[in-house]
Design an enzyme around this catalytic site. Structure first.
Site, PDB file in Angstrom:
ATOM      1  N   LYS A   1      -0.070   5.071   6.792  1.00  7.26           N
ATOM      2  CA  LYS A   1      -0.566   5.778   5.613  1.00  7.26           C
ATOM      3  C   LYS A   1       0.021   7.187   5.587  1.00  7.26           C
ATOM      4  O   LYS A   1       0.675   7.633   6.519  1.00  7.26           O
ATOM      5  CB  LYS A   1      -2.098   5.865   5.625  1.00  7.26           C
ATOM      6  CG  LYS A   1      -2.800   4.522   5.742  1.00  7.26           C
ATOM      7  CD  LYS A   1      -2.572   3.640   4.537  1.00  7.26           C
ATOM      8  CE  LYS A   1      -3.244   2.282   4.716  1.00  7.26           C
ATOM      9  NZ  LYS A   1      -2.982   1.376   3.557  1.00  7.26           N
TER      10      LYS A   1
ATOM     11  N   SER B   1       0.803  -1.222   0.000  1.00  2.26           N
ATOM     12  CA  SER B   1       0.000   0.000   0.000  1.00  2.26           C
ATOM     13  C   SER B   1       0.837   1.273   0.000  1.00  2.26           C
ATOM     14  O   SER B   1       0.387   2.305  -0.492  1.00  2.26           O
ATOM     15  CB  SER B   1      -0.942   0.009   1.212  1.00  2.26           C
ATOM     16  OG  SER B   1      -0.197   0.081   2.414  1.00  2.26           O
TER      17      SER B   1
END
Length: 310
Positions: free
Chosen positions: A91, A47
């Site tokens: 993230k 990711s």
């Protein structure tokens, strides 16, 4: 008088007490450090590619800044997942409170987009590799309270990171094989080392869309270069043609001028005995030289004016 057994138990109890106190201090130190200062985190998965390697990265995150300042755009943060509190994904902050964020909900299925305004006390987080990341596009904005820390440092994986970036950003199939000093092999492959090696050994040509795109880009670049060279060639041919026309006009003009074999300028001054005659000839030569210089200057000026008018 103390017996040997009692002395042994007294010594053991003192040592156990010292060890217990040391362990308690170590536990307190670790508790304060990890809960108030910073902690080590391990990130794996695609990711955050290419910033973080999908096979795993060791990170150092700090907890101090979140107590005194709000997150900023571009920060890499460790959050507690709103969907599963047992998970702590890593993230990047894309939007802060008040920002208007437009995004594609699921690029793998459709091009449907959505626009939201980040509410107060929240951030919008997203993975760098948007095609394979579960983030605020799926579970919504993240409140400040779920931010565990901001990443300060990451251990780089060197050549593996570069190979992964090459594979993802260029759409290339990559295979890497290396041996350590002890003879232990290390491999990297995208999509897999075995698939790329078999394709190389079998001599299979690339049929992927990325290779077709690369070939089309190269062909377009070559065509643009060829057209540019053709323009330069045509311009040079035109300039040469203009010069040839000028030379022909000059030659024709010279042929049209009457040539008198007994012209004075053909006479050698050394053959003339009269000094007065020699003096007159020298004056005529000087006048002819000045006229020729003026004519040459005027023709050069006309040539520059014609080129500028073009």
């Amino acid at each position: 008088m103390a017996t040997p057994s009692s002395s042994f138990w007294n010594t053991a109890s003192r040592e156990a007490m010292k060890s217990g106190v040391l362990l308690a201090k170590l536990y307190c130190f670790l508790h304060v450090t990890t809960n108030y200062l910073g902690f080590m985190a391990y990130a794996y998965g695609p990711s955050m590619t290419p910033t973080l390697h999908p096979s795993g990265n060791v990170l150092l995150a700090e907890r101090i800044s979140k107590r005194y300042q709000k997150p900023s755009r571009g920060d890499i943060v460790v959050i507690r997942s709103p969907e599963n509190p047992n998970k702590t994904p890593i993230k990047r902050v894309i939007g802060i409170e008040g920002d208007c964020i437009s995004f594609v909900i699921d690029s793998r299925k459709s091009d449907e987009s959505q626009t939201i305004v980040v509410p107060k006390g929240h951030v919008f987080v997203q993975g760098d590799y948007t095609h394979n990341s579960r983030d605020s596009r799926n579970f919504g904005t993240v409140p400040y309270g779920l931010i565990q820390g901001r990443v300060l440092w990451r251990r780089r994986n060197g050549i593996y990171t570069k190979l992964s970036e090459l594979s993802i950003l260029c759409g290339a199939e990559v295979a890497f094989l290396g041996y350590s000093c002890s003879g232990k092999p290390y491999t990297f492959g995208s999509p897999s080392f075995q698939a790329v090696a078999e394709r190389f050994l079998n001599g299979e040509a690339s049929s992927s869309s990325s290779s077709s795109l690369q070939r089309s880009v190269m062909n377009a670049h070559q065509q643009a270069k060829i057209q540019e060279l053709c323009k330069v060639y045509n311009r040079l041919v035109e300039e040469i043609t203009v010069e040839e026309v000028k030379l022909k006009k000059t030659a024709a003009l010279a042929e049209m001028m009457p040539m008198n074999e007994d012209a004075w300028w053909k006479v050698d001054p050394n053959d003339v005995k009269d000094r007065e005659e020699v003096k007159k000839m020298m004056e005529k030569h000087q006048e002819l030289y000045e006229k020729l210089c003026e004519e040459a200057a005027s023709r050069i000026k006309r040539g520059h004016d014609e080129n500028n008018n073009k």
